[in-house]
Design an enzyme around this catalytic site. Structure first.
Site, PDB file in Angstrom:
ATOM      1  N   LYS A  51       0.814  -1.217   0.000  1.00 57.93           N
ATOM      2  CA  LYS A  51       0.000   0.000   0.000  1.00 57.93           C
ATOM      3  C   LYS A  51       0.848   1.268   0.000  1.00 57.93           C
ATOM      4  CE  LYS A  51      -3.577  -0.317  -0.382  1.00 57.93           C
ATOM      5  NZ  LYS A  51      -4.188  -0.507  -1.743  1.00 57.93           N
ATOM      6  N   GLY A  53       2.099   2.349  -3.242  1.00 57.42           N
ATOM      7  CA  GLY A  53       2.097   2.810  -4.623  1.00 57.42           C
ATOM      8  C   GLY A  53       2.508   1.766  -5.634  1.00 57.42           C
ATOM      9  N   TRP A  56       0.287   1.637  -8.762  1.00 55.19           N
ATOM     10  CA  TRP A  56       0.434   2.900  -9.477  1.00 55.19           C
ATOM     11  C   TRP A  56       1.663   2.840 -10.387  1.00 55.19           C
ATOM     12  CZ3 TRP A  56       0.852   8.261  -6.570  1.00 55.19           C
ATOM     13  CH2 TRP A  56       0.623   9.299  -7.489  1.00 55.19           C
ATOM     14  N   THR A 109       7.134  -7.424  -5.790  1.00 50.16           N
ATOM     15  CA  THR A 109       7.401  -8.142  -4.541  1.00 50.16           C
ATOM     16  C   THR A 109       7.271  -7.212  -3.349  1.00 50.16           C
ATOM     17  OG1 THR A 109       8.955  -9.550  -3.327  1.00 50.16           O
ATOM     18  CG2 THR A 109       9.905  -7.766  -4.630  1.00 50.16           C
ATOM     19  N   HIS A 110       6.755  -7.770  -2.246  1.00 52.69           N
ATOM     20  CA  HIS A 110       6.718  -7.061  -0.966  1.00 52.69           C
ATOM     21  C   HIS A 110       7.764  -7.617   0.001  1.00 52.69           C
ATOM     22  CE1 HIS A 110       3.301  -4.840  -2.201  1.00 52.69           C
ATOM     23  NE2 HIS A 110       2.400  -5.770  -2.028  1.00 52.69           N
ATOM     24  N   ARG A 134       6.429   5.225   0.727  1.00 54.79           N
ATOM     25  CA  ARG A 134       5.374   6.171   1.111  1.00 54.79           C
ATOM     26  C   ARG A 134       5.520   6.479   2.598  1.00 54.79           C
ATOM     27  NH1 ARG A 134      -1.092   4.791   0.266  1.00 54.79           N
ATOM     28  NH2 ARG A 134      -1.887   6.946   0.375  1.00 54.79           N
ATOM     29  N   PHE A 241      -4.699   9.301 -10.414  1.00 55.97           N
ATOM     30  CA  PHE A 241      -5.434   8.420  -9.500  1.00 55.97           C
ATOM     31  C   PHE A 241      -6.863   8.179  -9.989  1.00 55.97           C
ATOM     32  CE2 PHE A 241      -8.224   7.692  -5.885  1.00 55.97           C
ATOM     33  CZ  PHE A 241      -7.621   6.582  -5.320  1.00 55.97           C
ATOM     34  N   MET A 244      -6.768   5.671 -12.880  1.00 54.46           N
ATOM     35  CA  MET A 244      -6.365   4.335 -12.415  1.00 54.46           C
ATOM     36  C   MET A 244      -7.473   3.662 -11.612  1.00 54.46           C
ATOM     37  SD  MET A 244      -2.419   4.221 -11.322  1.00 54.46           S
ATOM     38  CE  MET A 244      -2.820   5.085  -9.826  1.00 54.46           C
TER      39      MET A 244
END
Length: 298
Positions: A51, A53, A56, A109-110, A134, A241, A244
């Site tokens: 969360k 971006g 995006w 990937t996170h 962020r 935004f 999207m």
């Protein structure tokens, strides 16, 4: 972690791997397969804490590749590409699907560098890694709402579970570093250590909000895609935004339909109490002071 929050965590299918909590769709088997994942020389990677971006930037990269004539794939077709995931909507885990995906691949990937494939943590050749970041307050609020939507959309008693997961409870868990995907600061700092490696580009959500055209141009140049100014501006317009969100809401993947909420900087002010804000500020100073990494909060 308080009793109710622990109970919610017990009710939801999660597990712990190397001291980090993961949701059920990131299995131990997938995580253990990461060291063996083979990179290609033209791979593009988006590495991020959840969360912040991710999608995006995926939309921007997708449109850059289309404009440069490198790929006709859409962001919808690339939406499954979170490397460590096994999306409920798909029959096969992502890292296996990516083995058969055409180049250039855009891999999401996170994971932190120590859990990501070696070819992502220490890239070679022409591999490009874009790290998206962020500010932690907005990231916490966005994770909170996304978690509520996951509960409501994927679990039979989800609406009841969501009722008990209050903002105050989630805020405490996030601040303690016990949230799903681990400690925010450990994650961003582990990638920030790579900032002098030319394989990496670091993008901040707040900078993208401030000047999306510049962000698109920066990404295109990093990917070595020669686009004229008119094309860059057109991509930036498509990736606002508002535009999207319409794309996400029409997705065939359930989780993408509620991926975009407000997309603003400073929404945290609508949730944080003065005490919570002060606690976050103290942690921010403790973890980031002297690192060169800073965020804007409004």
């Amino acid at each position: 972690m308080d009793f109710v929050t622990r109970s919610l965590a017990w009710l939801l299918p999660m597990h712990e791997y190397k001291n980090i909590v993961y949701p059920y769709f990131i299995t131990r088997e997938n995580l253990e397969a990461m060291p063996n994942f083979q990179m290609r020389d033209d791979d593009i990677v988006i590495a991020s804490y959840p969360k912040t971006g991710t999608n995006w930037v995926l939309e921007i990269i997708t449109k850059i590749l289309q404009a440069a004539g490198k790929s006709e794939a859409t962001s919808e077709e690339r939406a499954f590409a979170k490397l460590e995931f096994h999306h409920p909507e798909l029959p096969q885990t992502t890292h296996l699907m990516l083995e058969d995906s055409p180049s250039p691949r855009v891999i999401l990937t996170h994971l932190c560098p120590d859990l990501a494939p070696p070819g992502i943590a220490n890239p070679e050749g022409n591999v490009k890694v874009i790290v998206v970041m962020r500010n932690p307050k907005d990231a916490a609020v966005s994770n909170y709402h996304f978690g509520l939507n996951i509960m409501r959309n994927y679990f039979y008693f989800g609406h009841i579970l969501a009722y008990f997961l209050t903002w105050d409870r989630f805020c405490n868990v996030f601040l303690s570093g016990e949230a799903v995907f681990g400690n925010f600061y450990n994650h961003v700092l582990s990638w920030w250590q790579k900032r002098h490696d030319p394989h990496f580009l670091f993008l901040k959500y707040e900078d993208m909000q401030k000047n999306l055209t510049d962000a698109v141009k920066t990404v295109a140049e990093f990917l070595e895609m020669d686009l004229d100014d008119a094309t860059v501006k057109h991509i930036a317009k498509d990736c606002t935004f508002h535009n999207m969100k319409k794309v996400f809401e029409n997705s065939d993947f359930k989780h993408r339909t509620f991926m975009a909420r407000k997309g603003m900087v400073g929404d945290w002010t609508n949730y944080f109490s003065p005490e919570q804000s002060q606690a976050f500020d103290a942690m921010y100073r403790e973890k980031l002071e002297g690192t060169g990494l800073e965020f804007e909060f409004e």
